[in-house]
Design a protein around this motif. Structure first.
Motif, PDB file in Angstrom:
ATOM      1  N   THR A  91       0.854  -1.192   0.000  1.00  0.00           N
ATOM      2  CA  THR A  91       0.000   0.000   0.000  1.00  0.00           C
ATOM      3  C   THR A  91       0.883   1.233   0.000  1.00  0.00           C
ATOM      4  O   THR A  91       1.822   1.339   0.802  1.00  0.00           O
ATOM      5  N   TYR A  92       0.611   2.135  -0.901  1.00  0.00           N
ATOM      6  CA  TYR A  92       1.411   3.360  -1.012  1.00  0.00           C
ATOM      7  C   TYR A  92       1.046   4.296   0.133  1.00  0.00           C
ATOM      8  O   TYR A  92      -0.113   4.687   0.300  1.00  0.00           O
ATOM      9  N   GLY A  93       2.049   4.679   0.932  1.00  0.00           N
ATOM     10  CA  GLY A  93       1.797   5.386   2.182  1.00  0.00           C
ATOM     11  C   GLY A  93       1.634   6.876   2.082  1.00  0.00           C
ATOM     12  O   GLY A  93       2.298   7.639   2.797  1.00  0.00           O
ATOM     13  N   PHE A  94       0.740   7.315   1.215  1.00  0.00           N
ATOM     14  CA  PHE A  94       0.414   8.741   1.075  1.00  0.00           C
ATOM     15  C   PHE A  94      -1.071   8.849   1.414  1.00  0.00           C
ATOM     16  O   PHE A  94      -1.928   8.831   0.535  1.00  0.00           O
ATOM     17  N   PRO A  95      -1.405   8.969   2.709  1.00  0.00           N
ATOM     18  CA  PRO A  95      -2.810   8.859   3.126  1.00  0.00           C
ATOM     19  C   PRO A  95      -3.739   9.862   2.472  1.00  0.00           C
ATOM     20  O   PRO A  95      -4.907   9.556   2.212  1.00  0.00           O
ATOM     21  N   GLU A  96      -3.247  11.065   2.204  1.00  0.00           N
ATOM     22  CA  GLU A  96      -4.094  12.087   1.588  1.00  0.00           C
ATOM     23  C   GLU A  96      -4.534  11.676   0.189  1.00  0.00           C
ATOM     24  O   GLU A  96      -5.600  12.081  -0.280  1.00  0.00           O
ATOM     25  N   LEU A  97      -3.723  10.870  -0.496  1.00  0.00           N
ATOM     26  CA  LEU A  97      -4.054  10.413  -1.850  1.00  0.00           C
ATOM     27  C   LEU A  97      -4.688   9.033  -1.864  1.00  0.00           C
ATOM     28  O   LEU A  97      -5.621   8.774  -2.629  1.00  0.00           O
ATOM     29  N   ILE A  98      -4.172   8.141  -1.049  1.00  0.00           N
ATOM     30  CA  ILE A  98      -4.566   6.731  -1.099  1.00  0.00           C
ATOM     31  C   ILE A  98      -5.790   6.453  -0.244  1.00  0.00           C
ATOM     32  O   ILE A  98      -6.610   5.588  -0.558  1.00  0.00           O
ATOM     33  N   GLY A  99      -5.904   7.208   0.845  1.00  0.00           N
ATOM     34  CA  GLY A  99      -6.994   6.980   1.788  1.00  0.00           C
ATOM     35  C   GLY A  99      -6.473   6.404   3.091  1.00  0.00           C
ATOM     36  O   GLY A  99      -5.668   5.469   3.085  1.00  0.00           O
ATOM     37  N   HIS A 100      -6.920   6.962   4.186  1.00  0.00           N
ATOM     38  CA  HIS A 100      -6.440   6.533   5.496  1.00  0.00           C
ATOM     39  C   HIS A 100      -6.805   5.090   5.811  1.00  0.00           C
ATOM     40  O   HIS A 100      -6.026   4.366   6.428  1.00  0.00           O
ATOM     41  N   GLU A 101      -7.979   4.664   5.396  1.00  0.00           N
ATOM     42  CA  GLU A 101      -8.425   3.305   5.737  1.00  0.00           C
ATOM     43  C   GLU A 101      -7.535   2.245   5.107  1.00  0.00           C
ATOM     44  O   GLU A 101      -7.266   1.204   5.721  1.00  0.00           O
ATOM     45  N   LYS A 102      -7.082   2.476   3.882  1.00  0.00           N
ATOM     46  CA  LYS A 102      -6.217   1.502   3.227  1.00  0.00           C
ATOM     47  C   LYS A 102      -4.921   1.321   4.004  1.00  0.00           C
ATOM     48  O   LYS A 102      -4.419   0.206   4.150  1.00  0.00           O
ATOM     49  N   ILE A 103      -4.381   2.422   4.499  1.00  0.00           N
ATOM     50  CA  ILE A 103      -3.154   2.342   5.278  1.00  0.00           C
ATOM     51  C   ILE A 103      -3.425   1.717   6.639  1.00  0.00           C
ATOM     52  O   ILE A 103      -2.650   0.896   7.128  1.00  0.00           O
ATOM     53  N   ALA A 104      -4.534   2.073   7.254  1.00  0.00           N
ATOM     54  CA  ALA A 104      -4.873   1.542   8.572  1.00  0.00           C
ATOM     55  C   ALA A 104      -4.976   0.026   8.560  1.00  0.00           C
ATOM     56  O   ALA A 104      -4.632  -0.644   9.544  1.00  0.00           O
TER      57      ALA A 104
END
Length: 308
Positions: A91-104
């Motif tokens: 998962t690409y760790g750019f929450p503003e672009l990728i979405g916080h839930e994906k990183i979480a």
């Protein structure tokens, strides 16, 4: 119970800054290896398996080796190298672009590169909105503080007779290029012109646009409004008031910052625009982004421990 964190490569520039940001935080328990253990594959493997989350601050090949050593552990990984930024399963760790839930919810998170953070922060939302075309031939002009080059470049710029300016990437094969193209959703690769100046930290990333040649006749005001809306509510990324900006500076002795400022400058006729991002290459461009992702993965407020 505190989350056990192992920083593999803690003695490097990024690793040291991550440790500074974690200092005094009771939510985390750091697994620390001494100098001899850091060079032991067995000790590193034990630490990787003992950790809840490992942060890799290593060269690409060493990062891949750490991922291999962690196999079978269930340890979640944040990789600050460029080894996995376009890799399947990460998962690409750019929450503003990728979405916080994906990183979480991710096990494997790849931290964005410093230059791509500026480029993608500017261009990706505009491509998604259809304001600038995905099949355009983009160029990126960027300047960074010398800390982004690691110990060797730091020593070179801090030595007697140090260079005043360093331009590089003339082989057109910089490791950031696939990351920029992929995560902006572009059809073509970008022309990337990176350089280094004698400031320890900080960077300015610029994308010049000939708006008059683009379909749909976008204006600088359109682009600025779209970016303002996209980042509305973000505590990390802001869109600046360009009318108040006469120049953008990098301070030789700037303190750490984990924020990123975006600007859209346009000429009076509306034909041209300069998209500009200003950030700390060691902050939102590296260690700060890792801490932001760590917070999100642990269900904590994303800005905890950040310098904003």
């Amino acid at each position: 119970m505190a989350t056990r964190v192992f920083i593999d490569g803690a003695a490097g520039t990024t690793g040291l800054e991550i440790r500074d940001r974690l200092h005094g935080r009771s939510e985390f328990e750091l697994i620390v290896l001494d100098d001899a253990q850091r060079k032991s594959e067995a000790a590193r493997k034990d630490a990787l398996h003992a950790a809840d989350i490992a942060i890799l601050c290593l060269p690409d090949e060493a990062a891949k080796e750490s991922v291999r050593l962690a196999e079978g552990s269930g340890t979640r990984i944040i990789d600050a190298s460029s080894a996995h930024r376009v890799a399947e399963g990460w998962t690409y760790g750019f929450p503003e672009l990728i979405g916080h839930e994906k990183i979480a919810n991710a096990q494997f998170v790849s931290n964005p590169g410093c230059y791509p953070t500026g480029f993608l922060g500017l261009v990706a939302p505009l491509v998604r909105a259809g304001l600038v075309p995905a099949d355009w031939h983009y160029t990126v002009n960027a300047v960074s503080g010398y800390s982004g080059g690691g110990k060797a470049l730091i020593e070179r710029f801090e030595a007697v007779g140090a260079p005043a300016f360093r331009a590089y990437g003339f082989d057109m094969a910089h490791k950031h290029l696939p990351e920029m193209k992929t995560h902006a959703g572009l059809k073509h690769g970008v022309i990337f012109a990176p350089s280094v100046v004698p400031a320890y930290r900080g960077m300015v990333v610029e994308v010049p646009l000939h708006l008059g040649a683009m379909p749909g006749d976008p204006t600088a005001d359109d682009l600025r409004a779209a970016l303002s809306e996209f980042y509305r509510g973000s505590a990390v990324v802001s869109v600046g008031d360009d009318s108040a900006v006469g120049e953008l500076l990098l301070d030789r002795n700037a303190p750490p910052s984990d924020a990123m400022e975006l600007f859209v400058f346009g000429n009076a006729g509306g034909w041209h625009a300069r998209l500009v991002a200003r950030l700390d290459n060691l902050g939102k461009g590296a260690s700060g982004a890792a801490i932001q992702n760590l917070n999100i993965m642990c269900g904590l407020p994303e800005t905890t421990g950040l310098a904003l």
